[in-house]
Design a protein around this motif. Structure first.
Motif, PDB file in Angstrom:
ATOM      1  N   TYR A 329       0.840  -1.209   0.000  1.00  0.00           N
ATOM      2  CA  TYR A 329       0.000   0.000   0.000  1.00  0.00           C
ATOM      3  C   TYR A 329       0.869   1.250   0.000  1.00  0.00           C
ATOM      4  N   PHE A 330       0.573   2.176  -0.900  1.00  0.00           N
ATOM      5  CA  PHE A 330       1.093   3.533  -0.887  1.00  0.00           C
ATOM      6  C   PHE A 330      -0.085   4.473  -1.107  1.00  0.00           C
ATOM      7  N   PRO A 335      -3.299  -0.180  -7.990  1.00  0.00           N
ATOM      8  CA  PRO A 335      -2.653  -1.094  -7.042  1.00  0.00           C
ATOM      9  C   PRO A 335      -1.163  -0.779  -6.885  1.00  0.00           C
ATOM     10  N   SER A 336      -0.585  -1.246  -5.775  1.00  0.00           N
ATOM     11  CA  SER A 336       0.813  -0.977  -5.450  1.00  0.00           C
ATOM     12  C   SER A 336       1.558  -2.292  -5.222  1.00  0.00           C
ATOM     13  N   PHE A 337       2.846  -2.269  -5.536  1.00  0.00           N
ATOM     14  CA  PHE A 337       3.640  -3.496  -5.438  1.00  0.00           C
ATOM     15  C   PHE A 337       5.040  -3.179  -4.916  1.00  0.00           C
ATOM     16  N   GLU A 338       5.634  -4.178  -4.288  1.00  0.00           N
ATOM     17  CA  GLU A 338       7.060  -4.157  -3.998  1.00  0.00           C
ATOM     18  C   GLU A 338       7.712  -5.249  -4.842  1.00  0.00           C
ATOM     19  N   GLY A 354       3.694   1.296  -8.525  1.00  0.00           N
ATOM     20  CA  GLY A 354       2.260   1.130  -8.653  1.00  0.00           C
ATOM     21  C   GLY A 354       1.663   2.011  -9.731  1.00  0.00           C
ATOM     22  N   VAL A 355       0.362   1.809  -9.965  1.00  0.00           N
ATOM     23  CA  VAL A 355      -0.403   2.635 -10.892  1.00  0.00           C
ATOM     24  C   VAL A 355      -0.772   3.925 -10.160  1.00  0.00           C
ATOM     25  N   MET A 356      -0.452   5.078 -10.753  1.00  0.00           N
ATOM     26  CA  MET A 356      -0.642   6.356 -10.075  1.00  0.00           C
ATOM     27  C   MET A 356      -2.114   6.625  -9.778  1.00  0.00           C
ATOM     28  N   GLU A 357      -2.378   7.155  -8.605  1.00  0.00           N
ATOM     29  CA  GLU A 357      -3.734   7.556  -8.248  1.00  0.00           C
ATOM     30  C   GLU A 357      -4.207   8.623  -9.236  1.00  0.00           C
ATOM     31  N   TRP A 372       2.122   5.214 -14.396  1.00  0.00           N
ATOM     32  CA  TRP A 372       2.738   4.462 -13.309  1.00  0.00           C
ATOM     33  C   TRP A 372       3.886   5.259 -12.709  1.00  0.00           C
ATOM     34  N   ALA A 373       4.312   4.829 -11.539  1.00  0.00           N
ATOM     35  CA  ALA A 373       5.471   5.439 -10.871  1.00  0.00           C
ATOM     36  C   ALA A 373       6.198   4.367 -10.082  1.00  0.00           C
ATOM     37  N   PHE A 374       7.499   4.535  -9.950  1.00  0.00           N
ATOM     38  CA  PHE A 374       8.264   3.652  -9.061  1.00  0.00           C
ATOM     39  C   PHE A 374       9.379   4.455  -8.400  1.00  0.00           C
ATOM     40  N   GLY A 375       9.845   3.967  -7.265  1.00  0.00           N
ATOM     41  CA  GLY A 375      10.955   4.599  -6.554  1.00  0.00           C
ATOM     42  C   GLY A 375      11.875   3.532  -5.976  1.00  0.00           C
ATOM     43  N   LEU A 376      13.175   3.770  -6.083  1.00  0.00           N
ATOM     44  CA  LEU A 376      14.146   2.820  -5.531  1.00  0.00           C
ATOM     45  C   LEU A 376      15.232   3.572  -4.775  1.00  0.00           C
TER      46      LEU A 376
END
Length: 486
Positions: A329-330, A335-338, A354-357, A372-376
């Motif tokens: 969850y973010f 939906p959100s994923f790790e 995840g898919v952006m709100e 979509w967005a991701f962060g690392l």
């Protein structure tokens, strides 16, 4: 109260560090060594008694007094006794001490702190430590041949080569020099993080004041860049969070953020009967999609996201990598994923995505798009790829560390060679808690400010209440560059 374990004369510097730490915050502490022939009681504040046990008491007591006068400007009267003095006899040392400004930039309302050339009025939310302030502007991710720079450049190179725009130019633009000072609106509200959300807590963030802070994530720039009309970008920068002390956590680390938006034409291009498909609908939210997205659009965005990330980690770690996706969850994606990878037989989390709100996308002026967005974390990837065991090493200016990453090809394999192979030293601290307004991260900040990067780990192993609360925390000292000998 518990004991502080050390060995022999060479550890006096570490005793002084911790004693200095404790006196400045009014903590009660008991020091001891493994082989202690006698004990000398020292009283430093009303109701608190310090005990130093060791072979060099007379010399160390003089050093303590000198250090406290020099560093803390504290008037402490040390009462020394011969080795035959009764343990039960206590001496009072009177004196007052001013608040030590070197611990945190917590000015009174009306005072100003200057950061990156701009003044910021301070208020009751200001909680920046000098340790953290000294890291602002270092920009390790932009220092050529630094391991974090190598990771950034490898990711950049991959996106430049894999994703090309209509005119042969890179699809993704890169922003790696944005100011780490953001508004609380940028850091929270723009990302749909509600007012009462735990992530806003003063105990978890570094605030300049109630309206400005050091960004807790590179996502703080998402809305601004989307609002500027960008639909594919990378953001790289230093982020700041108050956190525990161990080899995996540091109050400053570095993130790489990516965002991509799709129009209806872009998303459904190449899909059979794609012209009849839609991005949006009005339905109910489920575990698999938002209420405004069609299932077809959500599945395609999710597929593109996971395919993009699979290609990226394959580029970084090589072929044949086992990957799994864990639902999470973010507030700003659903939906959100790790993403977890199996590396050397161990499953490791490497990023969140995840898919952006759609509410966030709409508010930034891109109502006709989904994305979509991701962060690392750059440190996380560098520690795995280069076998770097401790996050503190990234701040090293030791040439023996830096020259290991002086490579002609950014994709060249590097295995970090340790600079010090000597064991760590564990010292125990016990102290009474104040009756209110105590945050565990306040103590961690204090330890980092006084002990610096000598402190590798702090654990809470015991808690005592009668009627006040006392904590017992071992502090592990371990220098990754120099030898700690005794």
């Amino acid at each position: 109260m518990c004991a502080m374990r050390g060995r022999r004369e060479n550890w006096k510097d570490y005793y002084l560090v911790v004693l200095d730490l404790c006196v400045k915050k009014g903590l009660a502490i008991l020091f001891s060594t493994v082989a202690a022939p006698f004990c000398i009681p020292i009283s430093s504040a009303p109701g608190f008694h310090f005990f130093w046990i060791g072979e060099f008491v007379k010399e160390v007591s003089t050093m303590v007094c000198s250090a406290l006068r020099r560093v803390a400007h504290v008037r402490v009267y040390l009462v020394r006794k011969a080795s035959g003095v009764s343990r039960g006899h206590q001496h009072q040392a009177l004196g007052s001490r001013p608040a030590a400004s070197e611990f945190a930039a917590r000015g009174a309302p009306g005072s100003v702190v200057e950061l990156l050339g701009k003044p910021y009025p301070q208020d009751d939310y200001s909680n920046l430590s000098q340790k953290v302030l000294s890291r602002v502007g270092r920009n390790l991710h932009n220092q050529q041949h630094h391991p974090l720079w190598l990771i950034k450049e490898r990711v950049k190179e991959h996106f430049y080569k894999q994703y090309v725009g209509r005119f042969g130019t890179p699809l993704f633009s890169v922003y790696d020099d944005l100011s780490p000072v953001v508004t609380t609106w940028q850091n929270f509200d723009s990302l749909l993080i509600p007012a009462g959300h735990p992530s806003r807590k003063k105990g978890d963030n570094y605030y300049l004041n109630r309206t400005h802070m050091l960004r807790a994530h590179t996502s703080a720039h998402q809305w601004d860049l989307l609002h500027a009309g960008l639909d594919a970008f990378l953001v790289v920068g230093d982020v700041y969070r108050r956190d525990q002390i161990d080899s995996q956590h540091y109050p400053v680390f570095h993130q790489l953020e990516a965002v991509r938006l799709f129009s209806k034409h872009e998303l459904f291009a190449g899909i059979k009967n794609g012209e009849s498909l839609q991005l949006f609908e009005q339905s109910s939210r489920s575990a698999h999609k938002q209420e405004t997205h069609t299932m077809e659009a959500m599945k395609l965005v999710e597929f593109d996201l996971k395919q993009t990330l699979t290609r990226l980690v394959t580029h970084l770690f090589g072929d044949g990598l086992d990957i799994r996706w864990v639902d999470c969850y973010f507030p700003f994606t659903h939906p959100s994923f790790e993403m977890e990878i199996n590396f050397h037989g161990e499953w490791l989390e490497v990023l969140g995505c995840g898919v952006m709100e759609q509410q966030l996308v709409n508010s930034a002026g891109a109502q006709d798009r989904v994305g979509w967005a991701f962060g690392l974390g750059l440190e996380r990837l560098a520690m795995i790829l280069y076998d770097i065991p401790d996050i503190r090493l990234f701040w090293s200016e030791d040439e023996r560390f830096l020259k290991q990453f002086l490579v002609s090809d950014i994709n060249q394999k590097v295995k970090f060679q340790p600079l010090s192979k000597y064991p760590a030293v564990i010292n125990d601290i016990s102290f009474w808690l104040p009756s209110e307004n105590y945050s565990e991260n306040d103590f961690y900040d204090l330890v980092r400010t006084i002990g610096g990067d000598l402190v590798e780990k702090v654990d809470l192993i015991d808690k005592f209440e009668h009627p006040n609360t006392s904590l017992h925390t071992p502090v592990l000292f371990n220098h990754k560059e120099n030898v700690l000998s005794c």
